[in-house]
Design an enzyme around this catalytic site. Structure first.
Site, PDB file in Angstrom:
ATOM      1  N   GLU A 104     -43.951  38.840  55.148  1.00 57.41           N
ATOM      2  CA  GLU A 104     -44.009  37.702  54.106  1.00 57.41           C
ATOM      3  C   GLU A 104     -45.023  37.588  53.209  1.00 57.41           C
ATOM      4  O   GLU A 104     -45.930  37.967  53.185  1.00 57.41           O
ATOM      5  CB  GLU A 104     -44.277  36.144  54.952  1.00 57.41           C
ATOM      6  CG  GLU A 104     -42.892  35.558  55.893  1.00 57.41           C
ATOM      7  CD  GLU A 104     -43.525  34.487  56.733  1.00 57.41           C
ATOM      8  OE1 GLU A 104     -42.693  33.814  57.597  1.00 57.41           O
ATOM      9  OE2 GLU A 104     -44.626  33.822  56.383  1.00 57.41           O
ATOM     10  N   LYS A 163     -38.618  34.721  65.213  1.00 59.67           N
ATOM     11  CA  LYS A 163     -39.036  33.995  63.843  1.00 59.67           C
ATOM     12  C   LYS A 163     -38.120  34.746  62.586  1.00 59.67           C
ATOM     13  O   LYS A 163     -37.619  33.821  61.825  1.00 59.67           O
ATOM     14  CB  LYS A 163     -40.406  34.464  63.488  1.00 59.67           C
ATOM     15  CG  LYS A 163     -41.440  33.811  64.309  1.00 59.67           C
ATOM     16  CD  LYS A 163     -42.731  33.811  63.809  1.00 59.67           C
ATOM     17  CE  LYS A 163     -43.906  33.323  64.765  1.00 59.67           C
ATOM     18  NZ  LYS A 163     -45.147  33.470  64.255  1.00 59.67           N
ATOM     19  N   ARG A 205     -40.788  23.108  72.117  1.00 68.75           N
ATOM     20  CA  ARG A 205     -41.310  22.661  72.967  1.00 68.75           C
ATOM     21  C   ARG A 205     -42.191  21.392  72.548  1.00 68.75           C
ATOM     22  O   ARG A 205     -42.474  21.183  71.410  1.00 68.75           O
ATOM     23  CB  ARG A 205     -42.409  23.589  73.729  1.00 68.75           C
ATOM     24  CG  ARG A 205     -43.133  24.257  72.744  1.00 68.75           C
ATOM     25  CD  ARG A 205     -44.565  24.856  73.166  1.00 68.75           C
ATOM     26  NE  ARG A 205     -45.229  25.738  72.149  1.00 68.75           N
ATOM     27  CZ  ARG A 205     -45.802  25.167  71.282  1.00 68.75           C
ATOM     28  NH1 ARG A 205     -46.402  24.099  71.255  1.00 68.75           N
ATOM     29  NH2 ARG A 205     -46.353  26.202  70.572  1.00 68.75           N
ATOM     30  N   HIS A 237     -55.860  31.153  63.551  1.00 66.36           N
ATOM     31  CA  HIS A 237     -54.617  30.665  63.613  1.00 66.36           C
ATOM     32  C   HIS A 237     -54.343  29.766  64.616  1.00 66.36           C
ATOM     33  O   HIS A 237     -53.262  29.590  65.096  1.00 66.36           O
ATOM     34  CB  HIS A 237     -53.638  31.880  63.565  1.00 66.36           C
ATOM     35  CG  HIS A 237     -53.709  32.735  62.436  1.00 66.36           C
ATOM     36  ND1 HIS A 237     -53.087  32.381  61.086  1.00 66.36           N
ATOM     37  CD2 HIS A 237     -54.297  33.970  62.289  1.00 66.36           C
ATOM     38  CE1 HIS A 237     -53.510  33.378  60.433  1.00 66.36           C
ATOM     39  NE2 HIS A 237     -54.082  34.479  60.917  1.00 66.36           N
TER      40      HIS A 237
END
Lengths: 162, 495, 495, 162
Positions: B200, B116, B294, B235
């Protein structure tokens, strides 16, 4: 034929006679049904009642789903009232049961050990989700009935706390 | 084009890929673990290869076994589906080394976007907006604290190698940071064999919107618009739709986000199907989050509104064909919404509910698409993801799609295990959902709006009736023998 | 809009209409005969009313009982489906007299178009081409002989009140005319209580192409393009598609036929959904045949390519709403093909095969639409039409639609009764079908092209294996009791 | 375990041993299979044979459908060879059987009546389709075993012609 029932936790009565049923809540509300019933699958019925169409399903939990709405049902034949259970008190011995089918991946306690309320006891995993069972009270582990790696069914007793 | 393709996956996505192969005239090879021998995918495939025991680590994650199966079945390509090995660069490389085409992006792109932090760096370099935060993994607490102060709490810790919410922690106060980093890192280590986490800024109540991209090996790259995926629990997405309601109001947002997604994909030399995930805040600022290299679970909603078959395009692209659709050819028609049907109990903390499906009635009819991996009699194993099926509906408008999805859900009967089917019926009736003012906080707030089901005299009476009749003939089901069952069917047995 | 609608039909079309009602937020009332008590339509409807014994004449054709059911359930409208009372002007009038909206065209239009001779006259007056022939019923043999000579043999005898091929006879020679008239007339009398027959020129190897029209009660009338229905057995359609392959080559034909259909519909003061049937010869001349003043069985292919929901539009129009789609708004996207799945044995003169469906696996996934009226365990009654379900596939091209339909057919399992499923797989593989050079003679010629299935060693070996294993445990199925079945499911029982 | 079989009318042999099967046509062609089998429904199996996947279904007619291809199967356990039927000659008495489940709507003959070959005997209707059974030969009606209005199953004997 008359039945006593507990429906979603509340007492009620049901009287069946031919294609008619009378349902009476303990609180007084009642409903008369003219019904017909036809099986459409395993534990699954089409019920027509007063001209309205319902899909009813008997769930393995003993609940009944009516048009997708799940209702807890306990029925007592008046001739065998001994079947009627009372809500059991929850003091003293407490059993730790598996909340879902799965595999025991960690046993965090052993027999004889003292535990705090809320302390993690056993971790069960199913479908990539881990569920940690916590002690419902402070006390002593009387028995551990499972081991890491064991496959368990929902409701299996995994440990006993006293 | 390929002659034979091995599908290195299970469940509904294996079925989806096998269907595309059959429609393209390519033979399919399913793989299966011990508990998946009788799976729908194995039944529908032309060939099938056994991998090993139920545990994914001994079957669906075993690169060596999958390559060996592809060789022994003479498959010339492998489709990885999603999950399992689909975003594993080593697997893509192992395929190439074995002379087998990996149906997906180049290994280098998987590797780069798989981190990430690397993906963030690439997005920044490509000029795409990202959520403010660190671009590299946290290495010491003091730096982390400074970063968090600068960003301002709440912040979000995320696993560098992560996905699916694993290794993710919201932190509201400086004093919680250390413990959260430790927890997130250890969870990430367990899940991904990599404990790196980064920090973040937490975007409050964002929409989660992703952009589908599709590129060939000849430099052609297009985007197929967005999917709104804000409805999530832990999530994990549960409802996805296209168009996003926000884009119906602000259509230029699709263009801007599509452009940003293409810039990132170009910078990564991306080819095949991929998805850029973004957060969109209330002011319609968007921030690149990560890329999924994907096919996405929720690809059907894009297929329903664009009329394109993403899996068939994945096959063509991997075979070296050119993308014959230009950006201006892509049309979005109507509205599509998808529900993920999980074997879980939404009334009890979404606890998993594996087990045998004793009864199955599947919805169909106009505007309904069902991508399922199960059948009546199937024993849903406890070893994998609880996703049973994806139910999607298309309509000329969002209202029409919602109405069809409601109708389809009302027909869907899955007996023997618990599912979240009824939960979707409530969500689709929810005013906030219907208004389209979605955010990732939706499912946290929704329970507060849930009507505690009012006691319904009629339903109670019928439930009591069924209970009484079932008790009246307690042994009817036991007494009836199967021969009679075969002869006169279910009705006689259970009447 | 209506609050509650009674569906005066059964089987898949009752399910189709109930679905549209649910999607529109209208309560539905199913009706049922004795043998349909547990039908899928009854299960899916909000309410249900018993009509009477199995015989349609005592149930689904009883206007009085249906009106009474609508009253007692307080339905404000009735949808007739197709067949049964759908083209019965008296029924439409009885509804009106009872204060119930008939969801269909005005009774006058049904009556006018219900007589094939009157419809022909109207079409001629409206300037639409018709098949050369008499416009009125045959009254004496000499006139009939003269007419037939003038037209030139072969000619076709048709029942004035007819449909579905009943009362229809091809006559190749003058000496056969008298007997043919007698046979056709007596068949027509039995089927329609009206023995009138008329004579048409037989168009040799025509395509059968129909045009869907849709009009509101405010004078707005549009057409939704064609359906190619050339693949018929005994004048019953079995495969339908849109676009017609001939129109893919000659797109102006759709416009010309659409205009002709609209001229006829206007002349008949038509409103609601209706279909004009045409024959198209090899030179692409088209001839009006008859109008069906109701929803067609094959309406899904039009819905798949236009994105419109015809049943929902029927409801809106009957409720007095205006058609908001203009002719120029109608878009045809991609290609759709439908197979009618019948309970019949195509290898034995299409003999009916009623009985219990012991096993049902339905196809789904991308581009597949299934409109079915059955479920696993359902006992298909011998009293009605053998149509079980309609399986349709959409694709961006005819090739893609054929591939998807083949794929869907390969997944479709119906156990316990015979169906024509496998027959469709052969047709879809047939070169003539694939080339799209269709005519109504297709199914007569097809058997000559059928590959007599070559003995397949592998399939034979597996069939023998299953036979041996089934014999090895001849009582396994009998011994297993249902309780065990419930517990461990089907696998243990039949392994 | 060895079996004799008639597959689509032609003699063959099958030998089973563990997860292996050998199939041998009388005409010489043979195939060895390594197989596994799993039930997926009532009378329905997933068969993997030499790595290939087949859906097999046992039809009520005794036929087996393999990937949708219907194959007639007769199996004879060698220990009970008496089960083996020979094709029966079709001279002399002829029975008229219902070709499909349905309802008898017309009986055109009565017992004792002489009939021509091809003469209509009985009309059965199902699913709006009428099927007229014709006499297979000239002869005499020995017996009529049904009546108008009767419901019949496929294969029921409706009349006997001699």
């Amino acid at each position: 034929m008359k039945y006593e029932a507990i429906i979603d936790g509340k007492p009620a009565r049901l009287e069946l006679s031919g294609a008619r049923a009378s349902y009476l809540r303990e609180t007084g509300e009642s409903l008369d049904l003219e019904y017909s019933i036809a099986a459409t699958g395993v534990g699954q019925w089409s019920v027509l009642a007063n001209g309205r169409s319902f899909a009813a399903q008997l769930l393995s939990s003993g609940e009944v789903s009516v048009n997708g709405r799940v209702i807890r049902v306990e029925i007592f034949d008046p001739r065998s009232m001994r079947g009627r259970r009372n809500a059991t008190g929850s003091e003293g011995r407490q059993t730790i049961v598996a909340p879902m089918p799965g595999r025991v991946i960690r046993v965090l306690i052993e027999a004889g050990q003292e535990v705090e309320e809320g302390q993690g006891l056993i971790v069960v995993e199913a479908m990539k989700m881990q569920n940690e069972m916590k002690s419902p009270k402070a006390g002593r582990v009387v028995e551990v009935k499972t081991a890491a790696g064991a496959t368990v069914a929902a409701g299996d007793i995994l440990a006993v706390i006293e | 084009m390929f002659r034979k393709v091995l599908v290195a996956n299970r469940g509904e996505i294996a079925v989806r890929v096998i269907r595309a192969l059959r429609e393209t005239g390519i033979a399919s090879v399913a793989v299966y673990s011990d508990v998946d021998r009788a799976s729908l995918a194995v039944q529908l495939a032309d060939e099938a290869a056994h991998l090993g025991p139920a545990a994914a680590s001994e079957s669906y994650l075993r690169i060596d076994k999958i390559i060996a199966a592809a060789h022994s079945h003479r498959a010339d390509a492998i489709h990885p589906g999603y999950g399992f090995l689909s975003e594993n660069a080593e697997f893509a490389e192992a395929c190439a080394a074995a002379g087998i085409v990996f149906i997906g992006p180049p290994a280098a792109a998987i590797r780069q976007m798989g981190s990430k932090t690397a993906a963030r760096q690439l997005a920044i370099a490509a000029g795409a907006p990202v959520v403010p935060g660190t671009v590299s993994a946290v290495t010491n607490l003091d730096d982390a604290k400074r970063t968090a102060e600068q960003l301002g709490y709440p912040v979000l810790l995320k696993a560098s190698a992560g996905g699916g919410g694993k290794g993710m922690r919201r932190v509201d106060r400086a004093e919680d940071l250390e413990a959260a980093i430790r927890d997130a890192s250890s969870e990430a280590l367990r899940a991904f064999h990599n404990g790196d986490v980064y920090i973040e800024k937490l975007v409050v109540e964002p929409r989660h919107i992703e952009i589908q991209v599709l590129g060939d090996q000849h430099g052609n790259l297009i985007h197929l618009g967005e999917r709104e995926c804000s409805i999530q629990r832990r999530h994990q997405k549960v409802i996805e739709e296209c168009p996003s309601p926000v884009m119906s109001t602000y259509p230029e947002l699709r263009e801007r986000m599509g452009e940003a997604a293409l810039r990132i994909a170009r910078a990564a030399n991306y080819s095949n199907a991929g998805t850029m995930e973004f957060l969109v805040d209330r002011e319609r600022n968007f921030y690149f989050l990560e890329m999924n290299t994907r096919l996405q679970v929720e690809h059907p909603v894009t297929e329903l509104v664009t009329g394109l078959d993403l899996v068939q395009w994945q096959l063509k692209i991997a075979a070296g064909e050119k993308l014959t659709i230009r950006q201006e050819d892509v049309q979005w028609s109507g509205s599509a919404i998808e529900c993920r049907i999980y074997a879980e109990d939404p009334d009890h903390q979404y606890l998993p509910s594996p087990g045998r499906i004793t009864e199955l009635t599947e919805p169909a009819g106009p505007g309904v698409r069902l991508d399922s991996g199960v059948y009546e009699g199937w024993n849903v194993p406890l070893d994998y993801d609880p996703l049973l099926a994806k139910l999607a509906a298309w309509g000329p408008s969002r209202e029409a799609a919602m109405a069809r999805l409601q109708r389809a859900l009302s027909e869907y009967v899955i007996g023997g295990i618990r599912t979240n089917r009824a939960f979707f019926r409530e969500i689709l009736d929810d005013e906030v959902f219907r208004a389209g003012t979605l955010s990732t906080a939706f499912l946290d707030e929704f329970p507060g709006r849930r009507q505690s089901a009012k006691p319904d005299l009629e339903a109670e009476a019928i439930a009591a009736l069924i209970g009484a009749l079932a008790q009246k003939k307690p042994t009817a089901a036991r007494r009836g023998n199967a021969a009679e069952w075969l002869k006169s069917g279910r009705e006689s047995l259970f009447r």
